[in-house]
Design a protein around this motif. Sequence first.
Motif, PDB file in Angstrom:
ATOM      1  N   ALA A 149       1.081  -1.272   0.060  1.00 38.79           N
ATOM      2  CA  ALA A 149       0.032  -0.095   0.179  1.00 38.79           C
ATOM      3  C   ALA A 149       0.858   1.292  -0.049  1.00 38.79           C
ATOM      4  CB  ALA A 149      -0.948   0.060   1.315  1.00 38.79           C
ATOM      5  N   LEU A 150       2.116   1.455   0.823  1.00 38.62           N
ATOM      6  CA  LEU A 150       2.855   2.387   0.789  1.00 38.62           C
ATOM      7  C   LEU A 150       3.731   2.619  -0.382  1.00 38.62           C
ATOM      8  CD1 LEU A 150       4.045   2.244   4.442  1.00 38.62           C
ATOM      9  CD2 LEU A 150       2.228   3.506   3.826  1.00 38.62           C
ATOM     10  N   VAL A 175       9.176   4.911   2.601  1.00 35.82           N
ATOM     11  CA  VAL A 175       8.393   6.282   3.667  1.00 35.82           C
ATOM     12  C   VAL A 175       9.498   7.001   3.848  1.00 35.82           C
ATOM     13  CG1 VAL A 175       7.682   6.764   5.930  1.00 35.82           C
ATOM     14  CG2 VAL A 175       7.134   4.576   4.874  1.00 35.82           C
ATOM     15  N   ASP A 176       9.276   8.447   3.464  1.00 33.31           N
ATOM     16  CA  ASP A 176      10.067   9.615   3.574  1.00 33.31           C
ATOM     17  C   ASP A 176      10.028  10.396   5.045  1.00 33.31           C
ATOM     18  OD1 ASP A 176      11.009   9.642   0.740  1.00 33.31           O
ATOM     19  OD2 ASP A 176       8.962   9.914   0.345  1.00 33.31           O
ATOM     20  N   GLU A 177       8.820  10.232   5.595  1.00 39.99           N
ATOM     21  CA  GLU A 177       8.572  11.003   6.964  1.00 39.99           C
ATOM     22  C   GLU A 177       7.567  10.278   7.637  1.00 39.99           C
ATOM     23  OE1 GLU A 177       7.053  15.371   8.369  1.00 39.99           O
ATOM     24  OE2 GLU A 177       8.101  15.059   6.612  1.00 39.99           O
ATOM     25  N   VAL A 236      -4.232  12.326  -0.145  1.00 39.58           N
ATOM     26  CA  VAL A 236      -4.215  11.463   1.010  1.00 39.58           C
ATOM     27  C   VAL A 236      -4.644  10.313   0.185  1.00 39.58           C
ATOM     28  CG1 VAL A 236      -5.678  10.797   2.913  1.00 39.58           C
ATOM     29  CG2 VAL A 236      -5.438  12.914   2.610  1.00 39.58           C
ATOM     30  N   ALA A 237      -3.848   9.130   0.586  1.00 37.65           N
ATOM     31  CA  ALA A 237      -3.880   7.898  -0.061  1.00 37.65           C
ATOM     32  C   ALA A 237      -4.214   6.733   0.823  1.00 37.65           C
ATOM     33  CB  ALA A 237      -2.438   7.373  -0.545  1.00 37.65           C
ATOM     34  N   HIS A 238      -5.490   6.197   0.243  1.00 36.54           N
ATOM     35  CA  HIS A 238      -5.821   4.821   0.838  1.00 36.54           C
ATOM     36  C   HIS A 238      -6.746   4.218   0.202  1.00 36.54           C
ATOM     37  CE1 HIS A 238      -7.858   2.840   4.297  1.00 36.54           C
ATOM     38  NE2 HIS A 238      -7.149   3.131   5.070  1.00 36.54           N
ATOM     39  N   ASP A 239      -7.175   2.880   0.413  1.00 35.42           N
ATOM     40  CA  ASP A 239      -8.055   1.826  -0.430  1.00 35.42           C
ATOM     41  C   ASP A 239      -9.375   2.589  -0.290  1.00 35.42           C
ATOM     42  OD1 ASP A 239      -9.781   0.389   1.430  1.00 35.42           O
ATOM     43  OD2 ASP A 239      -7.841   0.421   2.501  1.00 35.42           O
ATOM     44  N   ASP A 240      -9.887   2.446  -1.652  1.00 34.16           N
ATOM     45  CA  ASP A 240     -11.345   2.934  -1.847  1.00 34.16           C
ATOM     46  C   ASP A 240     -12.398   2.324  -1.029  1.00 34.16           C
ATOM     47  OD1 ASP A 240     -12.660   4.899  -3.089  1.00 34.16           O
ATOM     48  OD2 ASP A 240     -13.174   3.953  -4.933  1.00 34.16           O
ATOM     49  N   PRO A 281       5.172  11.213 -10.295  1.00 35.56           N
ATOM     50  CA  PRO A 281       6.504  11.227 -10.671  1.00 35.56           C
ATOM     51  C   PRO A 281       7.319  11.685  -9.547  1.00 35.56           C
ATOM     52  CG  PRO A 281       5.225  12.030 -12.666  1.00 35.56           C
ATOM     53  CD  PRO A 281       4.505  11.921 -11.376  1.00 35.56           C
ATOM     54  N   ASN A 282       7.151  12.732  -8.800  1.00 37.46           N
ATOM     55  CA  ASN A 282       7.885  13.228  -7.774  1.00 37.46           C
ATOM     56  C   ASN A 282       7.043  13.241  -6.640  1.00 37.46           C
ATOM     57  OD1 ASN A 282       9.856  14.513  -6.276  1.00 37.46           O
ATOM     58  ND2 ASN A 282       9.445  16.644  -7.321  1.00 37.46           N
ATOM     59  N   THR A 283       7.336  12.193  -5.814  1.00 36.12           N
ATOM     60  CA  THR A 283       6.367  11.974  -4.612  1.00 36.12           C
ATOM     61  C   THR A 283       6.984  11.906  -3.425  1.00 36.12           C
ATOM     62  OG1 THR A 283       4.832  10.765  -5.776  1.00 36.12           O
ATOM     63  CG2 THR A 283       4.419  10.557  -3.352  1.00 36.12           C
ATOM     64  N   TYR A 284       6.711  12.772  -2.267  1.00 32.80           N
ATOM     65  CA  TYR A 284       7.037  13.001  -0.863  1.00 32.80           C
ATOM     66  C   TYR A 284       6.227  12.187  -0.071  1.00 32.80           C
ATOM     67  CZ  TYR A 284       9.406  14.324   3.468  1.00 32.80           C
ATOM     68  OH  TYR A 284       9.948  14.343   4.683  1.00 32.80           O
ATOM     69  N   LEU A 285       6.223  10.945   0.570  1.00 30.61           N
ATOM     70  CA  LEU A 285       5.392  10.229   1.257  1.00 30.61           C
ATOM     71  C   LEU A 285       5.635  10.587   2.740  1.00 30.61           C
ATOM     72  CD1 LEU A 285       3.048   8.153   1.109  1.00 30.61           C
ATOM     73  CD2 LEU A 285       4.797   6.227   1.213  1.00 30.61           C
TER      74      LEU A 285
END
Length: 367
Positions: free
Chosen positions: A95-96, A142-144, A166-170, A104-108
Amino acid sequence: MEPPTSSRLNSRKRRKDVSGPNGATELDGIPPKMSRRSLGLREPAPFSDEVEIDYSKPYIRVTYEEAMRGTPLDRPVRVYADGIFDLFHSGHARALMQAKNLFPNTYLIVGVCSDELTHNFKGFTVMNENERYDAVQHCRYVDEVVRNAPWTLTPEFLADHRIDFVAHDDIPYSSAGSDDVYKHIKEAGMFAPTQRTEGISTSDIITRIVRDYDVYARRNLQRGYTAKELNVSFINEKKYHLQERVDKVKKRVKDVEEKSKEFVQKVEEKSIDLIQKWEEKSREFIGNFLEMFGPEGALKHMLKEGKGRMLQAISPKQSPSSSPTHDRSPSPSFRWPFSTKTPPSSPANRSRNESAVTYDISEDEED
């Protein structure tokens, strides 16, 4: 701005499944090589209270189109994902990973709820909050990490951490008196759906342990844990020890049975080989016997040859009928006293007598 639909995300993820080693394709718009600003690749991800944020710059949220096109390296798309992450497993990591690869440029940024909130709203956890924080820190995507994350995301929290999506399953997540705690996030167009990994979850792992409780209790007793540490009664402890001994006896019997089967199998293989060799030798012997003593065997020809040689040795040789005859010299004739006639002779000897008479007459004439 409309949030990305789950079908569109699913199709994009399916394309990644059949792509290169990193799951990226040209259709995704992700550059083949890109320097990642994540600290989690070489060391644990930092906590949010350890990261300095430059509040002098205004917080302007990027749109979904801008995020998909790609943002400058100094302005990554800040994606937030939260959870309990108890018994951190591959489903959490996947999931992460999806959240990290949304753009393309993501800070998670990952939020982990505390024990107090989790026990109140969801239930007792196997790992405590510090263990869960540490597990998420060591995930490479994970970045933070946000400790003591809120159960429901507020606008103030989103603005404080400058979150874009915000990312999560639907699947609607009903909790804290709400049918879906992410409903207001979806309405604001900030929701980015991910896919759950089927067949693995914290509840599934706990179910396995509860279902096979006796097995794991015996396992830990065998490894040196005390009955008190496992909260096992005295009677159950003795029962587990007895079961362990019975299992050892069963294992020995099974080993002996397997060895006996292997021995019987080897004997059968040897016997089959011996039978085959015996059949081959017997066929060879029978063939040689028939070749020697059969109706047309060598012995019959030898007997015939021997019989012929014996008959040839016993019987005299007959002179050839066509051989030339040699004339014998006439023998002196015998005269009867006081008689000029010869005695009677056989017809075969008449010719001889006639010649003798002639011979005698000639001699008288000479006298």
